[in-house]
Scaffold this active site. Structure first.
Site, mmCIF file in Angstrom:
data_model
loop_
_atom_site.group_PDB
_atom_site.id
_atom_site.type_symbol
_atom_site.label_atom_id
_atom_site.label_comp_id
_atom_site.label_asym_id
_atom_site.label_seq_id
_atom_site.Cartn_x
_atom_site.Cartn_y
_atom_site.Cartn_z
ATOM 1 N N ASP A 86 41.815 34.304 41.585
ATOM 2 C CA ASP A 86 40.507 34.513 42.212
ATOM 3 C C ASP A 86 40.609 34.680 43.723
ATOM 4 O OD1 ASP A 86 37.632 34.694 42.036
ATOM 5 O OD2 ASP A 86 37.530 32.682 42.870
ATOM 6 N N SER A 120 32.421 36.328 44.478
ATOM 7 C CA SER A 120 32.698 36.783 43.117
ATOM 8 C C SER A 120 31.414 36.776 42.303
ATOM 9 C CB SER A 120 33.732 35.869 42.453
ATOM 10 O OG SER A 120 34.923 35.808 43.211
ATOM 11 N N GLN A 172 37.558 41.919 38.170
ATOM 12 C CA GLN A 172 36.518 41.123 38.810
ATOM 13 C C GLN A 172 35.646 42.028 39.667
ATOM 14 O OE1 GLN A 172 36.722 38.135 42.403
ATOM 15 N NE2 GLN A 172 37.243 36.995 40.554
#
Length: 297
Positions: free
Chosen positions: A214, A238, A288
């Site tokens: 991430d 995100s 993502q």
């Protein structure tokens, strides 16, 4: 280049690996299928998104029949979390079939949802087997690390991503920590591994990969736009996260992230990654989408 596992910096956090394992060891709640978890400290006081999605995966994995490992997850980050507030995790058992199990995990703080994730688990089975080849890149020992780049800086964000981080991160061709790339392109390659050994628990390793990735997934969007993490007024968050694990993975050995950004528009950007182990085998794929905003005037 420095090796964080053989030459620890005396100013580093007491044990970043122990801290990582502690937050992923979610505790059973008061009713079946519920768990609670703590948070790692982070500059700004917001929960790191990779942490909560990894916790949601661990919680889900603790409710499936033995021998079934996650092969995919899809999650939405709904609101920012507060590092001072424990995370409550509730797992919904959607289905247990002959080979697959499906689980939905909701993560909340003070009754407000911060993440919703669905994951699928599968028993080990034989089948068609092939993998795309890894790109030809320098070995990780020949690439500058985040510690090399920022370890000397007396700034809370720099310390968080170097001394306090559980991961050794090395950008092939240079990072975006202190400035933009020399030329804008949507391709990025990064070597990463945990700074120390992890228990031989494949659910844990797959969750740690979700945690680790991430921090870099939206960097190809920034790189393509000629931005860096120090761009004035930059706002990044995100929005959703998808992962597919193709094979067993060891996050305490070097992994190569081959990243791209197919599109950016409307204040959003898409990051994609293929993850290879050091032998060149594809072990995971990730996508993502995130909010990426810069001042217009």
């Amino acid at each position: 280049m420095t090796d964080a596992r053989t030459a620890p910096d005396p100013t580093s956090a007491p044990d970043p690996i122990a801290a990582l394992l502690a937050v992923l060891d979610v505790a059973p709640g008061t009713t079946p299928g519920t768990f609670t978890a703590t948070n790692l400290p982070k500059p700004g006081g917001r929960v790191f998104g990779g942490q909560v999605i990894a916790q949601a995966l661990v919680a889900a994995g603790r409710t499936v029949p033995g021998g079934r490992l996650p092969h995919s997850l899809h999650g939405y980050f709904l609101r920012a979390g507060d590092v001072a507030t424990p995370v409550d995790l509730a797992v919904e058992e959607l289905r247990d079939g002959r080979s697959f199990s499906a689980r939905r995990t909701h993560a909340a703080q003070d009754g407000e949802p911060i993440l919703s994730m669905i994951a699928s688990f599968q028993e080990e089975q034989d089948g068609v087997d092939h993998t795309e080849p890894a790109p030809d890149v320098p070995e990780p020992e020949d690439v500058e690390s985040a510690m090399d780049r920022m370890g000397h800086l007396d700034h809370p964000v720099a310390r968080f991503w170097t001394h306090q981080s559980a991961f050794d991160v090395r950008h092939v061709g240079g990072s975006l920590y202190l400035g933009p790339a020399p030329s804008p392109e949507g391709r990025q390659r990064v070597w990463m591994r945990a700074k120390g050994p992890l228990p031989a628990d494949q659910l844990l390793h797959r969750a740690v990969l979700a945690f680790a990735c991430d921090q870099i997934m939206l960097e190809p969007v920034l790189r393509r736009a000629g931005l860096s993490w120090l761009t004035p007024g930059l706002s990044v968050a995100s929005l959703d996260h998808a992962m597919w694990w193709h094979r067993d993975v060891r996050v305490d050995d070097w992994l190569l992230f081959d990243q791209s950004s197919p599109s950016a528009q409307g204040g959003r950007g898409l990051g994609a990654a293929r993850v290879f182990d050091r032998s060149g085998t594809l072990v995971a794929s990730i996508a993502q989408e995130g909010m990426v905003r810069i001042p217009t005037a």
